[in-house]
Write a protein that holds these residues in place. Structure first.
Motif, PDB file in Angstrom:
ATOM      1  N   ALA A   1      35.229  40.871 -20.099  1.00 30.12           N
ATOM      2  CA  ALA A   1      36.475  41.288 -20.770  1.00 30.12           C
ATOM      3  C   ALA A   1      37.098  40.158 -21.590  1.00 30.12           C
ATOM      4  CB  ALA A   1      37.482  41.789 -19.740  1.00 30.12           C
ATOM      5  N   THR A   2      37.010  38.929 -21.105  1.00 28.08           N
ATOM      6  CA  THR A   2      37.667  37.816 -21.812  1.00 28.08           C
ATOM      7  C   THR A   2      36.736  36.651 -22.124  1.00 28.08           C
ATOM      8  OG1 THR A   2      38.337  36.840 -19.700  1.00 28.08           O
ATOM      9  CG2 THR A   2      39.916  38.324 -20.768  1.00 28.08           C
ATOM     10  N   THR A   3      35.530  36.639 -21.576  1.00 30.90           N
ATOM     11  CA  THR A   3      34.599  35.526 -21.774  1.00 30.90           C
ATOM     12  C   THR A   3      33.179  36.066 -21.887  1.00 30.90           C
ATOM     13  OG1 THR A   3      34.235  35.261 -19.399  1.00 30.90           O
ATOM     14  CG2 THR A   3      36.006  33.943 -20.370  1.00 30.90           C
ATOM     15  N   THR A   4      32.236  35.152 -22.026  1.00 32.21           N
ATOM     16  CA  THR A   4      30.822  35.483 -21.893  1.00 32.21           C
ATOM     17  C   THR A   4      30.341  34.790 -20.627  1.00 32.21           C
ATOM     18  OG1 THR A   4      30.518  35.671 -24.273  1.00 32.21           O
ATOM     19  CG2 THR A   4      28.540  35.286 -22.953  1.00 32.21           C
ATOM     20  N   VAL A   5      29.785  35.561 -19.706  1.00 31.76           N
ATOM     21  CA  VAL A   5      29.397  35.016 -18.408  1.00 31.76           C
ATOM     22  C   VAL A   5      27.905  34.703 -18.401  1.00 31.76           C
ATOM     23  CG1 VAL A   5      29.265  35.498 -15.931  1.00 31.76           C
ATOM     24  CG2 VAL A   5      31.202  36.341 -17.263  1.00 31.76           C
ATOM     25  N   CYS A   6      27.597  33.496 -17.905  1.00 32.28           N
ATOM     26  CA  CYS A   6      26.207  33.145 -17.650  1.00 32.28           C
ATOM     27  C   CYS A   6      25.970  33.418 -16.165  1.00 32.28           C
ATOM     28  CB  CYS A   6      25.946  31.668 -17.940  1.00 32.28           C
ATOM     29  SG  CYS A   6      26.183  31.220 -19.669  1.00 32.28           S
ATOM     30  N   PRO A   7      25.089  34.364 -15.806  1.00 31.85           N
ATOM     31  CA  PRO A   7      24.825  34.604 -14.379  1.00 31.85           C
ATOM     32  C   PRO A   7      24.304  33.314 -13.732  1.00 31.85           C
ATOM     33  CG  PRO A   7      23.888  36.337 -15.726  1.00 31.85           C
ATOM     34  CD  PRO A   7      24.322  35.243 -16.661  1.00 31.85           C
ATOM     35  N   PRO A   8      24.429  33.178 -12.405  1.00 36.26           N
ATOM     36  CA  PRO A   8      23.927  31.958 -11.751  1.00 36.26           C
ATOM     37  C   PRO A   8      22.462  31.691 -12.118  1.00 36.26           C
ATOM     38  CG  PRO A   8      25.194  33.270 -10.206  1.00 36.26           C
ATOM     39  CD  PRO A   8      25.032  34.110 -11.451  1.00 36.26           C
TER      40      PRO A   8
ATOM     41  N   CYS B   1      21.739  31.670 -21.876  1.00 38.98           N
ATOM     42  CA  CYS B   1      22.274  30.470 -21.230  1.00 38.98           C
ATOM     43  C   CYS B   1      21.081  29.690 -20.683  1.00 38.98           C
ATOM     44  CB  CYS B   1      23.216  30.833 -20.091  1.00 38.98           C
ATOM     45  SG  CYS B   1      24.702  31.680 -20.638  1.00 38.98           S
ATOM     46  N   THR B   2      20.975  28.435 -21.063  1.00 45.30           N
ATOM     47  CA  THR B   2      19.884  27.580 -20.605  1.00 45.30           C
ATOM     48  C   THR B   2      20.470  26.420 -19.826  1.00 45.30           C
ATOM     49  OG1 THR B   2      18.597  28.144 -22.571  1.00 45.30           O
ATOM     50  CG2 THR B   2      17.899  26.201 -21.303  1.00 45.30           C
ATOM     51  N   ALA B   3      20.079  26.300 -18.540  1.00 44.46           N
ATOM     52  CA  ALA B   3      20.524  25.183 -17.702  1.00 44.46           C
ATOM     53  C   ALA B   3      19.456  24.103 -17.746  1.00 44.46           C
ATOM     54  CB  ALA B   3      20.754  25.658 -16.274  1.00 44.46           C
ATOM     55  N   THR B   4      19.909  22.860 -17.930  1.00 43.94           N
ATOM     56  CA  THR B   4      18.992  21.727 -18.019  1.00 43.94           C
ATOM     57  C   THR B   4      19.421  20.673 -17.014  1.00 43.94           C
ATOM     58  OG1 THR B   4      18.674  22.150 -20.381  1.00 43.94           O
ATOM     59  CG2 THR B   4      18.015  19.977 -19.553  1.00 43.94           C
ATOM     60  N   ALA B   5      18.443  20.168 -16.240  1.00 42.41           N
ATOM     61  CA  ALA B   5      18.693  19.073 -15.299  1.00 42.41           C
ATOM     62  C   ALA B   5      17.775  17.911 -15.675  1.00 42.41           C
ATOM     63  CB  ALA B   5      18.424  19.527 -13.871  1.00 42.41           C
TER      64      ALA B   5
ATOM     65  N   ALA C   1      31.769  26.177 -20.399  1.00 40.64           N
ATOM     66  CA  ALA C   1      32.375  25.551 -19.219  1.00 40.64           C
ATOM     67  C   ALA C   1      31.384  25.618 -18.068  1.00 40.64           C
ATOM     68  CB  ALA C   1      33.667  26.267 -18.852  1.00 40.64           C
ATOM     69  N   LEU C   2      31.110  24.472 -17.476  1.00 45.46           N
ATOM     70  CA  LEU C   2      30.226  24.398 -16.316  1.00 45.46           C
ATOM     71  C   LEU C   2      31.097  24.594 -15.080  1.00 45.46           C
ATOM     72  CD1 LEU C   2      27.335  23.924 -15.394  1.00 45.46           C
ATOM     73  CD2 LEU C   2      27.766  21.485 -15.453  1.00 45.46           C
ATOM     74  N   ALA C   3      31.015  25.767 -14.465  1.00 41.44           N
ATOM     75  CA  ALA C   3      31.880  26.102 -13.331  1.00 41.44           C
ATOM     76  C   ALA C   3      31.408  25.435 -12.048  1.00 41.44           C
ATOM     77  CB  ALA C   3      31.938  27.614 -13.146  1.00 41.44           C
ATOM     78  N   GLY C   4      30.158  25.095 -11.971  1.00 41.63           N
ATOM     79  CA  GLY C   4      29.662  24.419 -10.777  1.00 41.63           C
ATOM     80  C   GLY C   4      28.163  24.257 -10.807  1.00 41.63           C
ATOM     81  N   ALA C   5      27.689  23.155 -10.230  1.00 37.75           N
ATOM     82  CA  ALA C   5      26.267  22.899 -10.066  1.00 37.75           C
ATOM     83  C   ALA C   5      26.092  22.326  -8.671  1.00 37.75           C
ATOM     84  CB  ALA C   5      25.759  21.930 -11.124  1.00 37.75           C
TER      85      ALA C   5
ATOM     86  N   ARG D   1      26.432  27.536 -12.280  1.00 35.92           N
ATOM     87  CA  ARG D   1      27.310  28.636 -12.687  1.00 35.92           C
ATOM     88  C   ARG D   1      28.121  28.169 -13.895  1.00 35.92           C
ATOM     89  NH1 ARG D   1      27.337  27.582  -7.759  1.00 35.92           N
ATOM     90  NH2 ARG D   1      29.389  26.645  -7.677  1.00 35.92           N
ATOM     91  N   SER D   2      28.193  29.041 -14.938  1.00 34.59           N
ATOM     92  CA  SER D   2      28.897  28.642 -16.163  1.00 34.59           C
ATOM     93  C   SER D   2      29.360  29.875 -16.926  1.00 34.59           C
ATOM     94  CB  SER D   2      27.978  27.791 -17.047  1.00 34.59           C
ATOM     95  OG  SER D   2      26.834  28.543 -17.400  1.00 34.59           O
ATOM     96  N   PHE D   3      30.188  29.629 -17.940  1.00 34.85           N
ATOM     97  CA  PHE D   3      30.647  30.717 -18.815  1.00 34.85           C
ATOM     98  C   PHE D   3      31.042  30.131 -20.165  1.00 34.85           C
ATOM     99  CE2 PHE D   3      34.316  29.113 -16.613  1.00 34.85           C
ATOM    100  CZ  PHE D   3      35.336  29.102 -17.552  1.00 34.85           C
ATOM    101  N   VAL D   4      31.126  31.012 -21.166  1.00 32.92           N
ATOM    102  CA  VAL D   4      31.576  30.610 -22.502  1.00 32.92           C
ATOM    103  C   VAL D   4      33.038  31.029 -22.603  1.00 32.92           C
ATOM    104  CG1 VAL D   4      31.205  30.832 -24.988  1.00 32.92           C
ATOM    105  CG2 VAL D   4      29.257  30.940 -23.399  1.00 32.92           C
ATOM    106  N   ALA D   5      33.929  30.049 -22.756  1.00 37.72           N
ATOM    107  CA  ALA D   5      35.377  30.288 -22.628  1.00 37.72           C
ATOM    108  C   ALA D   5      35.996  30.980 -23.837  1.00 37.72           C
ATOM    109  CB  ALA D   5      36.087  28.964 -22.375  1.00 37.72           C
ATOM    110  N   ASP D   6      35.458  30.788 -25.018  1.00 40.57           N
ATOM    111  CA  ASP D   6      36.148  31.257 -26.218  1.00 40.57           C
ATOM    112  C   ASP D   6      35.310  32.187 -27.098  1.00 40.57           C
ATOM    113  OD1 ASP D   6      34.335  29.339 -26.900  1.00 40.57           O
ATOM    114  OD2 ASP D   6      35.725  28.077 -27.998  1.00 40.57           O
ATOM    115  N   TYR D   7      34.401  32.904 -26.461  1.00 39.97           N
ATOM    116  CA  TYR D   7      33.535  33.810 -27.230  1.00 39.97           C
ATOM    117  C   TYR D   7      33.087  34.941 -26.308  1.00 39.97           C
ATOM    118  CZ  TYR D   7      29.520  35.485 -29.933  1.00 39.97           C
ATOM    119  OH  TYR D   7      28.621  36.272 -30.634  1.00 39.97           O
TER     120      TYR D   7
END
Length: 193
Positions: A151-158, A129-133, A103-107, A117-123
């Motif tokens: 606790a519930t997701t995998t977080v990609c730091p900003p 985490c690789t951001a591509t523009a 999930a892309l939380a914001g760019a 900012r992003s996270f993995v919702a189901d793992y």
């Protein structure tokens, strides 16, 4: 004849009459009760004499109008604004690994770059985490960070993608480790001078 002496016939006539009237009243009331009991028993089990059924009708008022026949309810076709992704791809096409929902939380464009900012919702697990523009002219820039299990997701730091120029950029985030992989839907970011 003694004035206190009353003949037997004179005394018993009114008493007999009262007795007969009381007896008649008792018989009539007993007969009436018996008749009511028989009618009640007969009506309860007899299909030949149906008893009327009274069904109360309750009318209610609604604040929202019901759709006309043939119309559809607009709320039934519009997904809620805060709906979380529910689709998990079975396989990530780029890596061939079992898929995850990224999930892309914001760019957002800031300080000559794009912060993502992003996270993995189901793992839940570690990975990259690789951001591509990608710019309209095909220029491609990437940046990556290590993902952290939460606790519930995998977080990609900003992640800060640097070196962007003014224009329209399509941004995606890819998560991958040795077990899972997935890529977010693209988000458009406008970068101004």
């Amino acid at each position: 004849m003694n004035p206190r002496t009353v003949s037997a016939g004179a005394t018993s006539a009114p008493s007999a009459r009262r007795f007969t009237e009381r007896r008649r009243a008792a018989v009539l009331s007993s007969g009436a009760l018996l008749a009511l009991a028989l009618v009640g028993c007969q009506g309860a089990g007899s299909p030949a004499s149906p008893s009327p059924t009274i069904t109360p009708t309750i009318l209610t008022a609604s604040a929202t109008p019901s759709p006309a026949p043939g119309d559809t309810d607009p709320s039934a076709t519009t997904p809620p604004a805060e709906a979380k992704p529910s689709f998990t791809p079975s396989t990530d096409p780029a890596s061939g690994l079992p898929g995850v929902t990224v999930a892309l939380a914001g760019a957002e464009a800031m300080n000559g770059g794009i912060e993502v900012r992003s996270f993995v919702a189901d793992y839940i697990g570690e990975g990259t985490c690789t951001a591509t523009a990608v710019a309209e002219d095909g220029t491609k820039l990437t940046a990556e960070r290590d993902a952290k299990p939460d606790a519930t997701t995998t977080v990609c730091p900003p992640i800060m993608i640097e070196g962007v120029t003014a224009g329209t950029w399509k941004v995606t985030v890819t998560f991958q480790n040795s077990e899972r992989a997935g890529t977010s839907a693209p988000e458009t970011v406008e970068v101004h001078e």
